[in-house]
Motif scaffolding. Structure first.
Motif, short mmCIF file in Angstrom:
data_model
loop_
_atom_site.label_atom_id
_atom_site.label_comp_id
_atom_site.label_asym_id
_atom_site.label_seq_id
_atom_site.Cartn_x
_atom_site.Cartn_y
_atom_site.Cartn_z
N GLU A 3 32.40 40.27 30.86
CA GLU A 3 33.34 40.87 29.68
C GLU A 3 33.34 42.16 29.80
O GLU A 3 34.44 42.72 29.28
CB GLU A 3 32.66 40.44 28.41
CG GLU A 3 32.75 38.89 28.11
CD GLU A 3 32.18 38.34 26.85
OE1 GLU A 3 31.73 39.25 25.97
OE2 GLU A 3 32.22 37.51 26.79
N ARG A 4 32.89 42.87 30.67
CA ARG A 4 32.63 44.44 30.52
C ARG A 4 32.65 44.76 32.02
O ARG A 4 31.82 44.33 32.72
CB ARG A 4 31.55 44.93 29.51
CG ARG A 4 30.18 44.91 29.94
CD ARG A 4 29.36 45.55 28.82
NE ARG A 4 28.02 45.12 29.02
CZ ARG A 4 27.00 45.89 29.76
NH1 ARG A 4 27.43 47.22 30.29
NH2 ARG A 4 25.76 45.63 30.19
N GLN A 5 33.04 46.19 32.25
CA GLN A 5 33.11 46.54 33.39
C GLN A 5 31.61 47.36 33.70
O GLN A 5 30.95 47.75 32.87
CB GLN A 5 33.92 47.94 33.63
CG GLN A 5 34.03 48.48 34.70
CD GLN A 5 34.94 49.64 34.92
OE1 GLN A 5 35.18 50.51 34.12
NE2 GLN A 5 35.50 49.96 36.37
N ARG A 6 31.05 46.80 34.98
CA ARG A 6 29.61 47.51 35.24
C ARG A 6 29.79 47.49 36.87
O ARG A 6 30.69 47.16 37.44
CB ARG A 6 28.77 46.22 35.01
CG ARG A 6 28.70 45.86 33.75
CD ARG A 6 27.82 44.71 33.46
NE ARG A 6 26.27 44.95 33.69
CZ ARG A 6 25.34 44.25 33.21
NH1 ARG A 6 25.45 42.65 33.14
NH2 ARG A 6 24.20 44.64 33.35
N PHE A 7 28.88 48.54 37.13
CA PHE A 7 28.71 49.14 38.71
C PHE A 7 27.65 48.72 39.26
O PHE A 7 26.54 49.02 38.69
CB PHE A 7 29.04 50.58 38.74
CG PHE A 7 30.23 51.21 37.81
CD1 PHE A 7 31.62 50.87 38.76
CD2 PHE A 7 30.41 51.43 36.52
CE1 PHE A 7 32.72 51.45 38.14
CE2 PHE A 7 31.57 51.85 35.87
CZ PHE A 7 32.77 51.80 36.55
N VAL A 8 27.88 48.03 40.59
CA VAL A 8 26.69 47.61 41.33
C VAL A 8 26.01 49.14 42.08
O VAL A 8 26.95 50.04 42.27
CB VAL A 8 27.20 46.77 42.52
CG1 VAL A 8 27.69 45.47 41.75
CG2 VAL A 8 28.24 47.26 43.39
N CYS A 36 34.81 47.58 41.03
CA CYS A 36 34.12 46.97 39.95
C CYS A 36 35.05 47.01 38.54
O CYS A 36 35.44 48.23 38.26
CB CYS A 36 32.75 47.26 39.74
SG CYS A 36 31.61 47.55 40.94
N MET A 37 34.99 45.86 37.91
CA MET A 37 36.04 45.89 36.87
C MET A 37 35.69 44.66 35.87
O MET A 37 35.01 43.75 36.69
CB MET A 37 37.50 46.01 37.11
CG MET A 37 38.13 45.12 38.05
SD MET A 37 39.62 45.59 38.42
CE MET A 37 39.48 46.90 39.47
N ASP A 38 35.98 44.81 34.67
CA ASP A 38 35.63 43.49 33.90
C ASP A 38 36.74 42.35 34.58
O ASP A 38 37.48 42.47 35.23
CB ASP A 38 36.14 43.77 32.38
CG ASP A 38 37.57 43.92 32.14
OD1 ASP A 38 38.29 42.90 32.27
OD2 ASP A 38 38.02 44.98 31.81
N SER A 39 36.15 41.31 34.33
CA SER A 39 36.57 39.93 34.99
C SER A 39 38.28 39.71 34.77
O SER A 39 38.89 39.45 35.61
CB SER A 39 36.05 38.81 34.86
OG SER A 39 34.72 38.80 35.10
#
Length: 134
Positions: A74-79, A96-99
């Motif tokens: 649901e939200r953008q997270r970074f690996v 990386c971006m929200d789905s």
């Protein structure tokens, strides 16, 4: 949300998504998966963003994509860069971006003829067995 069909129907295209999963060529998937333009979607054994490991990204490396679009929910997270080091060493970008944004971006790149991989983390939903309380 439903997405419009285009001239790329011979390819694996995201045709819709909602809170329960994603549609690839009008077939619903409710588990994490890897999608590439010219190969059928395949399950990606990732239950959550927190469970990502280097091995998950090494699975993608074998496909030799130009770019990996990682849908993080649901939200953008970074690996952490160490997780994607094998891809980076081969000059394969990871975005990386929200789905939902990942699905749209994949369709655009795929429509441009890019060898993009959509790596989509979908929430695990446990099926309710008949006779058991939900």
């Amino acid at each position: 949300m439903k997405l419009h069909a285009s001239s790329t129907q011979q390819y694996q295209t995201v045709t819709g998504y909602d809170a329960t999963g994603v549609e690839i060529n009008a077939q619903h998937y409710d588990y994490s998966l890897i999608v590439m333009p010219e190969t059928p979607p395949r399950a990606w054994e990732v239950a959550s963003f927190e469970e990502l490991t280097e091995a998950h990204f090494e699975q993608i490396l074998a496909d030799a994509p130009d770019v990996v679009i990682l849908g993080t929910g649901e939200r953008q997270r970074f690996v952490h860069p160490k997780l994607t080091a094998a891809l980076t060493m081969r000059r394969i970008g990871v975005e990386c971006m929200d789905s939902q944004a990942a699905c749209r971006t994949y369709n655009i790149l795929m429509g441009e003829g890019r060898k993009a991989t959509l790596a989509l983390i979908l929430p695990v939903t446990s099926p309710v067995t008949a006779g058991q309380p939900a």
